[in-house]
Scaffold this active site. Structure first.
Site, PDB file in Angstrom:
ATOM      1  N   ASN A  64       0.822  -1.198   0.000  1.00 12.40           N
ATOM      2  CA  ASN A  64       0.000   0.000   0.000  1.00 12.40           C
ATOM      3  C   ASN A  64       0.871   1.269   0.000  1.00 12.40           C
ATOM      4  O   ASN A  64       2.088   1.197  -0.092  1.00 12.40           O
ATOM      5  CB  ASN A  64      -0.963  -0.027   1.193  1.00 12.40           C
ATOM      6  CG  ASN A  64      -2.297   0.592   0.870  1.00 12.40           C
ATOM      7  OD1 ASN A  64      -2.369   1.599   0.163  1.00 12.40           O
ATOM      8  ND2 ASN A  64      -3.362   0.009   1.385  1.00 12.40           N
TER       9      ASN A  64
ATOM     10  N   ALA B 111      -0.451  -4.307  12.921  1.00 14.57           N
ATOM     11  CA  ALA B 111      -0.130  -2.917  12.586  1.00 14.57           C
ATOM     12  C   ALA B 111       0.733  -2.294  13.674  1.00 14.57           C
ATOM     13  O   ALA B 111       0.534  -2.539  14.862  1.00 14.57           O
ATOM     14  CB  ALA B 111      -1.404  -2.109  12.413  1.00 14.57           C
TER      15      ALA B 111
ATOM     16  N   GLY C 271      -0.285  -2.095   8.623  1.00 19.07           N
ATOM     17  CA  GLY C 271       0.198  -0.739   8.402  1.00 19.07           C
ATOM     18  C   GLY C 271       1.143  -0.248   9.487  1.00 19.07           C
ATOM     19  O   GLY C 271       0.938  -0.502  10.670  1.00 19.07           O
TER      20      GLY C 271
ATOM     21  N   HIS D 108      23.737   0.225  11.442  1.00 14.77           N
ATOM     22  CA  HIS D 108      25.014   0.891  11.686  1.00 14.77           C
ATOM     23  C   HIS D 108      25.652   0.350  12.962  1.00 14.77           C
ATOM     24  O   HIS D 108      24.958  -0.167  13.842  1.00 14.77           O
ATOM     25  CB  HIS D 108      24.799   2.402  11.816  1.00 14.77           C
ATOM     26  CG  HIS D 108      24.117   2.992  10.626  1.00 14.77           C
ATOM     27  ND1 HIS D 108      24.801   3.429   9.527  1.00 14.77           N
ATOM     28  CD2 HIS D 108      22.803   3.184  10.344  1.00 14.77           C
ATOM     29  CE1 HIS D 108      23.943   3.877   8.622  1.00 14.77           C
ATOM     30  NE2 HIS D 108      22.718   3.734   9.097  1.00 14.77           N
TER      31      HIS D 108
END
Length: 194
Positions: free
Chosen positions: A86, A161, A143, A116
């Site tokens: 999406n 989500a 999401g 890192h």
């Protein structure tokens, strides 16, 4: 006599590498140009957008990534059939990102292979690292979820989500949270919704 590895080889092998290497910069610039072109195609037919995606990702069949979409290289992303992503998703593909078939991602999903050094003295020198990510078949990622470097998500799994996936998640589970953890096994014989 041993041959020196290129920064690209080091990156893909999970070793410290210099992201400011000219070849890597050129590859990222090409990807930025193609993603900008792709993102301008919002509202255009899927077939037309997929022509640009094929230039960015290489071979791709029935995939649907809603613009805007962002990635580092594109060339290190492999997606199976019926992949849907999406709006506003990001894939930092400094290492291989392998996505199975029938995978669906909600808006704002972020997939990060890059990381890192933890020690500040090393980090400020500029080297980076990357670890591959694998997402199995039939996975739903809700999401705003973040998938961290080196993670594998098993087949038929749902990620809730807003989850931050820092460790591998097995097959056939619903997992959620920060950090993401298994909430329950999924029973394939029972209809359930998240």
């Amino acid at each position: 006599m041993s041959l020196m590895k290129t920064e690209l080889q080091k990156m893909l092998d999970g070793e410290l590498y210099d992201a400011s290497d000219a070849t890597l910069v050129e590859m990222r610039d090409k990807a930025r140009t193609l993603t900008a072109q792709y993102n301008l195609q919002m509202g255009k037919p899927l077939a037309e957008r997929n022509d640009t995606l094929k230039q960015l990702l290489g071979a791709c069949s029935t995939i649907d990534i809603q613009p805007p979409f962002f990635c580092d290289y594109g060339s290190h992303i492999t997606a199976g059939e019926n992949f849907f992503m999406n709006f506003n998703c990001v894939i930092l593909d400094c290492a291989q990102v392998t996505i199975g078939k029938n995978v669906m991602c909600g808006p704002y999903v972020q997939i990060y292979t890059a990381y890192h050094p933890l020690v500040a003295e090393e980090r400020i020198k500029g080297p980076e690292l990357a670890s591959p990510i694998t997402i199995g078949d039939n996975v739903w990622i809700g999401g705003g979820a973040i998938i961290c470097p080196g993670v594998t998500i098993g087949n038929n799994t749902t990620i809730g989500a807003g989850s931050v996936v820092t460790k591998d998640i097995p097959d056939n589970v619903f997992a959620a949270g920060n950090p993401c953890r298994v909430i329950k096994q999924i029973n394939p014989d029972k209809t359930e919704f998240v």
